[in-house]
Design an enzyme around this catalytic site. Structure first.
Site, PDB file in Angstrom:
ATOM      1  N   ASN A  35       0.835  -1.216   0.000  1.00 61.70           N
ATOM      2  CA  ASN A  35       0.000   0.000   0.000  1.00 61.70           C
ATOM      3  C   ASN A  35       0.868   1.265   0.000  1.00 61.70           C
ATOM      4  O   ASN A  35       0.346   2.375   0.062  1.00 61.70           O
ATOM      5  CB  ASN A  35      -0.976   0.015   1.189  1.00 61.70           C
ATOM      6  N   THR A  38       5.014   2.738   3.707  1.00 64.00           N
ATOM      7  CA  THR A  38       6.441   2.968   3.969  1.00 64.00           C
ATOM      8  C   THR A  38       7.306   2.478   2.797  1.00 64.00           C
ATOM      9  O   THR A  38       8.463   2.866   2.681  1.00 64.00           O
ATOM     10  CB  THR A  38       6.935   2.266   5.259  1.00 64.00           C
ATOM     11  N   TYR A 147       4.623  -2.659  17.437  1.00 65.63           N
ATOM     12  CA  TYR A 147       5.328  -3.533  16.493  1.00 65.63           C
ATOM     13  C   TYR A 147       5.531  -4.928  17.112  1.00 65.63           C
ATOM     14  O   TYR A 147       5.170  -5.937  16.524  1.00 65.63           O
ATOM     15  CB  TYR A 147       6.678  -2.910  16.149  1.00 65.63           C
ATOM     16  N   LYS A 151       3.746  -8.417  15.881  1.00 62.29           N
ATOM     17  CA  LYS A 151       4.544  -9.512  15.328  1.00 62.29           C
ATOM     18  C   LYS A 151       4.356 -10.786  16.155  1.00 62.29           C
ATOM     19  O   LYS A 151       4.365 -11.884  15.612  1.00 62.29           O
ATOM     20  CB  LYS A 151       6.023  -9.112  15.277  1.00 62.29           C
TER      21      LYS A 151
END
Ligand code: UDP
Length: 319
Positions: A35, A38, A147, A151
């Site tokens: 997308n 980043t 994060y 994960k």
């Protein structure tokens, strides 16, 4: 992994784009999804005329369909501390809804699946070096939690699709990796220090620079990941370079490689910054016959041209 139709999410990112290149070199067809929150289209520009590559701009947090695939590599997520601090909720979503959507694709097409997990699952580790059996020391409410916990949730989701739905899944725990296509502005140590060294700015060291990291060159990492994808292993496998450097030593190596001689500017250490990190790679060695080949010095030299050209482009834009 040869002659397959392969989906790579996060394809426009640093690792995703190198993975696409390696898969194409091995004769696969690749659908790259990103997308671009980043990732950068520039990382895929060289594939514009490659008939076996297709790019789809798509947020994987919403269900999507790219047709039949034989294998899914799930590499979509903001990954640098600066990016996931800025995109906290997006990071949680991609590591939960995004992972579940891609697992559903693998289940539906009876495809293999490899998820890009991370050494961040170990948090600020009390076990050194980190073995795959260590459960980690993660702050669930700190700035890195968006994060780390995303994960860790993804790892649980991947194991559940393996256990309950029989999907042929793999989990790689990736340690710090560097090389060409690393975002220059992502705030990571190698990109920051290389850019500063080349542009004559002081090198920023957070804390006293005694914290350690172990840096893997991107080609070594991709080789290890492809070996894992071809294996029968379902539990996590560390892939990284076990040579451990203090951040200060790393800065000196960057000064050596760039021929720069700037001062060092010490800055405050970010909250929950892990004090040490080094992979135990016995499992990858014995299971996959894999180990890294590129030393930090050599990898930095291989990356020099890339960082130089990024800086030149930035200067040209400012002019
Ligand atoms: N770091 C630093 N100077 C910088 C950027 C990072 O000293 O300009 C330190 C950071 O505090 C951490 C290490 O380098 O201890 C690695 O940081 P990075 O953001 O690359 O990734 P991390 O391994 O923390 O996810």
């Amino acid at each position: 992994m040869r002659s397959k139709r392969v989906l790579v999410t996060g394809a426009a990112g640093f690792l995703g784009s190198h993975l696409c290149d390696s898969l194409l070199r091995r004769g696969n067809r690749v659908i790259g999804v990103d997308n671009l929150c980043t990732g950068s289209e520039a990382n895929l520009a060289h594939l514009a005329r490659e008939s076996r590559f297709e790019f789809v701009q798509q947020n994987i947090c919403r269900p999507f369909d790219v047709g039949t695939v034989d294998f899914v590599f799930n590499f979509a997520s903001p990954a640098s501390p600066v990016d996931y601090a800025r995109l906290g909720v997006e990071t949680l979503l991609v590591g939960s809804a995004g992972t579940l959507n891609t697992l559903e694709i693998a289940r539906h097409h009876n495809a293999g699946y490899l998820h890009a997990s991370t050494s961040e699952c170990y948090g600020d580790p009390e076990v050194h070096p980190q073995t795959e059996t260590y459960w980690g020391n993660v702050n669930p409410v700190g700035p890195r939690s968006v994060y780390d916990e995303a994960k860790r949730f993804s790892e649980a989701a991947v194991m559940a699709f393996h256990r309950y739905h029989g999907v042929n899944t793999h989990l790689v725990r990736i340690f710090n990796t560097y090389g060409p296509r690393l975002q220059v502005n992502d705030g990571r140590v190698i990109s920051n220090l290389m850019t500063q060294a080349l542009s004559g700015e002081p090198l920023t060291i957070y804390g006293d620079g005694s914290q350690t990291r172990s840096f893997c060159y991107v080609s070594d990492l991709i080789e290890g990941i492809l070996a894992l994808a071809d294996s029968e292993e379902h539990l996590p496998v560390n892939i990284g370079n076990p040579e451990e450097w203090t951040i200060l030593e790393c800065a000196l190596e960057i000064l050596n490689v760039t021929g720069a001689n700037q001062n060092i500017a010490f800055k405050p250490l970010p909250q929950d910054d892990p004090t040490r990190r080094r992979p135990d790679i016995h499992k990858a060695k014995t299971l996959l016959g894999w180990q890294p080949k590129v030393k930090l010095r050599e990898g930095l030299e291989l990356s020099l041209e890339y960082f130089r050209s990024c800086l030149e482009k930035q200067l040209a834009l400012k002019a």
